[in-house]
Design a protein around this motif. Structure first.
Motif, PDB file in Angstrom:
ATOM      1  N   THR A 151       0.846  -1.184   0.000  1.00 10.21           N
ATOM      2  CA  THR A 151       0.000   0.000   0.000  1.00 10.21           C
ATOM      3  C   THR A 151       0.883   1.236   0.000  1.00 10.21           C
ATOM      4  OG1 THR A 151      -1.698  -1.177   1.236  1.00 10.21           O
ATOM      5  CG2 THR A 151      -1.847   1.205   1.205  1.00 10.21           C
ATOM      6  N   ARG A 152       0.588   2.137  -0.930  1.00  9.48           N
ATOM      7  CA  ARG A 152       1.395   3.342  -1.096  1.00  9.48           C
ATOM      8  C   ARG A 152       0.614   4.557  -0.618  1.00  9.48           C
ATOM      9  NH1 ARG A 152       1.682   0.131  -5.640  1.00  9.48           N
ATOM     10  NH2 ARG A 152      -0.163   1.135  -6.516  1.00  9.48           N
ATOM     11  N   ILE A 153       1.333   5.628  -0.319  1.00 11.61           N
ATOM     12  CA  ILE A 153       0.702   6.914  -0.084  1.00 11.61           C
ATOM     13  C   ILE A 153       1.543   8.004  -0.731  1.00 11.61           C
ATOM     14  CG2 ILE A 153       1.813   7.285   2.179  1.00 11.61           C
ATOM     15  CD1 ILE A 153      -0.891   8.677   3.003  1.00 11.61           C
ATOM     16  N   TYR A 154       0.857   8.985  -1.332  1.00 11.21           N
ATOM     17  CA  TYR A 154       1.503  10.121  -1.974  1.00 11.21           C
ATOM     18  C   TYR A 154       1.168  11.371  -1.172  1.00 11.21           C
ATOM     19  CZ  TYR A 154       1.892   6.994  -6.014  1.00 11.21           C
ATOM     20  OH  TYR A 154       2.175   5.923  -6.836  1.00 11.21           O
ATOM     21  N   ILE A 155       2.180  12.170  -0.836  1.00  7.39           N
ATOM     22  CA  ILE A 155       1.982  13.400  -0.076  1.00  7.39           C
ATOM     23  C   ILE A 155       2.253  14.574  -1.008  1.00  7.39           C
ATOM     24  CG2 ILE A 155       2.662  14.729   1.950  1.00  7.39           C
ATOM     25  CD1 ILE A 155       3.570  12.050   3.198  1.00  7.39           C
ATOM     26  N   CYS A 156       1.226  15.390  -1.245  1.00  7.97           N
ATOM     27  CA  CYS A 156       1.265  16.409  -2.290  1.00  7.97           C
ATOM     28  C   CYS A 156       1.030  17.799  -1.716  1.00  7.97           C
ATOM     29  CB  CYS A 156       0.190  16.123  -3.336  1.00  7.97           C
ATOM     30  SG  CYS A 156       0.260  14.451  -4.047  1.00  7.97           S
ATOM     31  N   HIS A 157       1.670  18.793  -2.331  1.00  8.22           N
ATOM     32  CA  HIS A 157       1.523  20.180  -1.903  1.00  8.22           C
ATOM     33  C   HIS A 157       0.922  21.075  -2.984  1.00  8.22           C
ATOM     34  CE1 HIS A 157       4.574  18.596   0.893  1.00  8.22           C
ATOM     35  NE2 HIS A 157       4.082  19.457   1.742  1.00  8.22           N
ATOM     36  N   THR A 158       0.848  20.607  -4.212  1.00  2.00           N
ATOM     37  CA  THR A 158       0.323  21.418  -5.309  1.00  2.00           C
ATOM     38  C   THR A 158      -0.541  20.556  -6.221  1.00  2.00           C
ATOM     39  OG1 THR A 158       2.136  20.947  -6.869  1.00  2.00           O
ATOM     40  CG2 THR A 158       2.467  22.777  -5.304  1.00  2.00           C
ATOM     41  N   TYR A 159      -1.278  21.232  -7.124  1.00  2.00           N
ATOM     42  CA  TYR A 159      -2.066  20.513  -8.118  1.00  2.00           C
ATOM     43  C   TYR A 159      -1.161  19.668  -9.010  1.00  2.00           C
ATOM     44  CZ  TYR A 159      -6.445  22.991  -7.138  1.00  2.00           C
ATOM     45  OH  TYR A 159      -7.588  23.463  -6.549  1.00  2.00           O
ATOM     46  N   TYR A 160       0.013  20.209  -9.341  1.00  2.00           N
ATOM     47  CA  TYR A 160       0.945  19.441 -10.165  1.00  2.00           C
ATOM     48  C   TYR A 160       1.346  18.151  -9.466  1.00  2.00           C
ATOM     49  CZ  TYR A 160       5.284  18.001 -12.435  1.00  2.00           C
ATOM     50  OH  TYR A 160       6.256  17.262 -13.053  1.00  2.00           O
TER      51      TYR A 160
ATOM     52  N   SER B 270      -1.222  -3.852 -11.364  1.00  2.00           N
ATOM     53  CA  SER B 270      -1.276  -4.218  -9.961  1.00  2.00           C
ATOM     54  C   SER B 270      -2.619  -3.855  -9.353  1.00  2.00           C
ATOM     55  CB  SER B 270      -0.147  -3.509  -9.194  1.00  2.00           C
ATOM     56  OG  SER B 270      -0.304  -3.682  -7.803  1.00  2.00           O
ATOM     57  N   SER B 271      -3.059  -4.666  -8.413  1.00  2.00           N
ATOM     58  CA  SER B 271      -4.314  -4.392  -7.708  1.00  2.00           C
ATOM     59  C   SER B 271      -4.054  -3.759  -6.345  1.00  2.00           C
ATOM     60  CB  SER B 271      -5.111  -5.689  -7.527  1.00  2.00           C
ATOM     61  OG  SER B 271      -4.356  -6.640  -6.781  1.00  2.00           O
ATOM     62  N   ALA B 272      -2.783  -3.507  -6.027  1.00  2.00           N
ATOM     63  CA  ALA B 272      -2.448  -2.908  -4.740  1.00  2.00           C
ATOM     64  C   ALA B 272      -3.072  -1.522  -4.626  1.00  2.00           C
ATOM     65  CB  ALA B 272      -0.931  -2.817  -4.580  1.00  2.00           C
ATOM     66  N   LYS B 273      -3.465  -1.164  -3.434  1.00  2.00           N
ATOM     67  CA  LYS B 273      -4.152   0.102  -3.217  1.00  2.00           C
ATOM     68  C   LYS B 273      -3.173   1.203  -2.834  1.00  2.00           C
ATOM     69  CE  LYS B 273      -8.591  -1.887  -1.866  1.00  2.00           C
ATOM     70  NZ  LYS B 273      -9.641  -1.946  -0.813  1.00  2.00           N
ATOM     71  N   ALA B 274      -3.628   2.425  -3.013  1.00  2.00           N
ATOM     72  CA  ALA B 274      -2.820   3.593  -2.653  1.00  2.00           C
ATOM     73  C   ALA B 274      -3.721   4.663  -2.059  1.00  2.00           C
ATOM     74  CB  ALA B 274      -2.091   4.136  -3.871  1.00  2.00           C
ATOM     75  N   ASP B 275      -3.142   5.490  -1.196  1.00  2.00           N
ATOM     76  CA  ASP B 275      -3.820   6.645  -0.620  1.00  2.00           C
ATOM     77  C   ASP B 275      -3.100   7.907  -1.066  1.00  2.00           C
ATOM     78  OD1 ASP B 275      -5.450   4.837   0.685  1.00  2.00           O
ATOM     79  OD2 ASP B 275      -4.416   5.024   2.618  1.00  2.00           O
ATOM     80  N   ILE B 276      -3.736   9.050  -0.854  1.00  2.00           N
ATOM     81  CA  ILE B 276      -3.120  10.334  -1.183  1.00  2.00           C
ATOM     82  C   ILE B 276      -3.412  11.317  -0.054  1.00  2.00           C
ATOM     83  CG2 ILE B 276      -5.120  11.185  -2.492  1.00  2.00           C
ATOM     84  CD1 ILE B 276      -3.094  12.535  -4.419  1.00  2.00           C
TER      85      ILE B 276
ATOM     86  N   PHE C  13      -7.654   6.419  -5.766  1.00  2.00           N
ATOM     87  CA  PHE C  13      -7.049   6.156  -4.462  1.00  2.00           C
ATOM     88  C   PHE C  13      -8.086   5.581  -3.512  1.00  2.00           C
ATOM     89  CE2 PHE C  13      -4.675   9.673  -6.357  1.00  2.00           C
ATOM     90  CZ  PHE C  13      -3.387   9.157  -6.312  1.00  2.00           C
ATOM     91  N   ASP C  14      -7.604   4.762  -2.592  1.00  2.00           N
ATOM     92  CA  ASP C  14      -8.496   4.164  -1.606  1.00  2.00           C
ATOM     93  C   ASP C  14      -8.997   5.228  -0.630  1.00  2.00           C
ATOM     94  OD1 ASP C  14      -9.833   2.041  -0.354  1.00  2.00           O
ATOM     95  OD2 ASP C  14      -8.235   1.839   1.127  1.00  2.00           O
ATOM     96  N   LYS C  15      -8.070   6.063  -0.139  1.00  2.00           N
ATOM     97  CA  LYS C  15      -8.429   7.117   0.803  1.00  2.00           C
ATOM     98  C   LYS C  15      -7.744   8.416   0.408  1.00  2.00           C
ATOM     99  CE  LYS C  15      -9.100   3.949   4.692  1.00  2.00           C
ATOM    100  NZ  LYS C  15      -8.458   3.331   5.844  1.00  2.00           N
ATOM    101  N   VAL C  16      -8.459   9.527   0.634  1.00  2.00           N
ATOM    102  CA  VAL C  16      -7.937  10.862   0.355  1.00  2.00           C
ATOM    103  C   VAL C  16      -7.922  11.632   1.671  1.00  2.00           C
ATOM    104  CG1 VAL C  16      -8.191  12.972  -0.976  1.00  2.00           C
ATOM    105  CG2 VAL C  16      -8.930  10.783  -1.964  1.00  2.00           C
TER     106      VAL C  16
ATOM    107  N   TYR D 195       2.648   2.309   5.886  1.00  2.00           N
ATOM    108  CA  TYR D 195       2.654   2.119   4.427  1.00  2.00           C
ATOM    109  C   TYR D 195       3.956   1.473   3.971  1.00  2.00           C
ATOM    110  CZ  TYR D 195      -1.434   5.150   4.306  1.00  2.00           C
ATOM    111  OH  TYR D 195      -2.692   5.686   4.503  1.00  2.00           O
ATOM    112  N   SER D 196       3.835   0.646   2.955  1.00  2.00           N
ATOM    113  CA  SER D 196       5.039   0.013   2.412  1.00  2.00           C
ATOM    114  C   SER D 196       5.876   1.013   1.632  1.00  2.00           C
ATOM    115  CB  SER D 196       4.662  -1.171   1.515  1.00  2.00           C
ATOM    116  OG  SER D 196       3.811  -0.759   0.453  1.00  2.00           O
TER     117      SER D 196
END
Length: 362
Positions: free
Chosen positions: A7-16, A32-38, A60-63, A116-117
């Motif tokens: 399971t991944r997570i992305y940490i974002c600060h801008t629209y880009y 891949s069927s692995a889930k990710a959050d943002i 994403f699974d969770k926002v 998170y992995s």
């Protein structure tokens, strides 16, 4: 909380940042069927209703929303951010500053990042980088903007003087340095290794063009639905009703210079191209100059969205896209790219303000 394998997570600060995170996940889920959050940081950006649109798209699974705290919000943290007059005293207090700024984030982190992995962080120079250092959480750093290292060697610029010593202290986890130099940074991802002044040894290259080639027509529609809040209105402005057959020129503005200088700078660009062209202005999200008022004969697209999503709109093309310093290698909707660069900006602003990577200490 137990470890969420794959399971991944992305940490974002801008629209880009959010756009690239979505692109990455659209590509990954082909295989891949692995889930990710943002996680969207509200520290320096108003994401409007992006959270709701991301949730509807189900990429994403969770926002999560993240109320990230700058150092200036804490008197205690800032008390360790003053020049003591010599390098040794400054570095000693920086050790405490690093810990306190990381600790300041703890009550506001909306999910257990250690579970998170893979943790992906855009712009780890923001306080989230200090939090990961404080909690000893390993993560992947991603460049702040497309080829942003071409203009700003961020890690070096933020650590002028005693660079080798500071780098060694960061490797021990005593202080924090962004863009690949943290002890807990697994790797630093860039679009193009050659488009940087200098890089850490853990740099990895993932060309955005290669990601784009892997997107399906359905993926492009998903991106448009997520990042254009007023899709029909924006597309209508961009494409028009077909009656205006002049070549289309798009000017990307940036929050450059003081307001009066910025008006002059972009006014000069508009004057150069307005004759015989349909001029479209795409203001930067942080650019508050009233282009509709100042340049009424242009088409101004005020909605907040990453410029890259324009390439996902079926049928949209421009003859030229023009920017001053925004990197535009992967602009697929333009026949020609006009990059004016720092030499052009020198005419309007003191070069020392924007030529940050020159004359760095060795």
């Amino acid at each position: 909380m137990s470890k969420r394998d794959n399971t991944r997570i992305y940490i974002c600060h801008t629209y880009y940042h959010a756009y690239i995170a979505v692109v990455k996940e659209l590509v990954k889920r082909h295989d891949s069927s692995a889930k990710a959050d943002i996680m969207l940081s509200t520290m320096s950006n108003d994401f409007g209703k992006l959270k709701e649109r991301l949730e509807r798209a189900r990429v994403f699974d969770k926002v999560f929303m993240f109320d990230e705290k700058e150092d200036v919000t804490s008197e205690e943290v800032m008390s360790y951010h003053r020049d003591k007059g010599n390098i040794v005293a400054n570095l000693l207090q920086r050790i405490t500053y690093t810990k306190l700024l990381g600790k300041l984030q703890e009550p506001h982190i909306p999910t257990d990042l250690s579970a998170y992995s893979d943790v992906y962080v855009f712009c780890d120079s923001d306080p989230i980088g200090y939090y990961l250092n404080y909690k000893k959480i390993r993560y992947h750093a991603i460049e702040d903007g497309l080829n942003s290292g071409r203009l700003d060697d961020q890690a070096r610029n933020a650590n002028r003087g005693a660079w080798p010593l500071k780098r060694a202290m960061a490797a021990l986890g005593l202080i924090f340095i962004e863009s690949g130099y943290s002890r807990y940074c697994i790797d630093y991802e860039v679009n193009d290794i050659s488009a940087n002044h200098s890089l850490p040894p853990n740099v990895v290259e993932e060309p955005r063009e290669e990601l784009d080639k892997k997107l399906t027509p359905e993926d492009h529609k998903v991106l448009v639905d997520i990042f254009l809040e007023n899709k029909d209105s924006v597309v209508s402005q961009l494409i028009g009703d077909g009656s205006d057959t002049r070549p289309q020129v798009m000017i990307l503005t940036e929050p450059l210079c003081e307001m009066d200088v910025r008006k002059k700078l972009f006014g000069d660009i508009i004057d150069e191209y307005k004759e015989g062209n349909r001029v479209i202005i795409k203001p930067h999200p942080r650019d508050v100059l009233d282009y509709e008022k100042e340049f009424p004969d242009t088409v101004v697209i005020r909605d907040k969205f990453p410029m890259e999503v324009l390439g996902d709109i079926e049928g949209f093309k421009v003859d030229k896209v023009i920017s001053v310093i925004t990197q535009m290698e992967n602009v697929y909707f333009a026949k020609e790219i006009v990059y004016l660069g720092l030499d052009f900006l020198d005419k309007y602003e003191d070069p020392s303000i924007h030529r940050k990577t020159e004359n760095l200490d060795k």
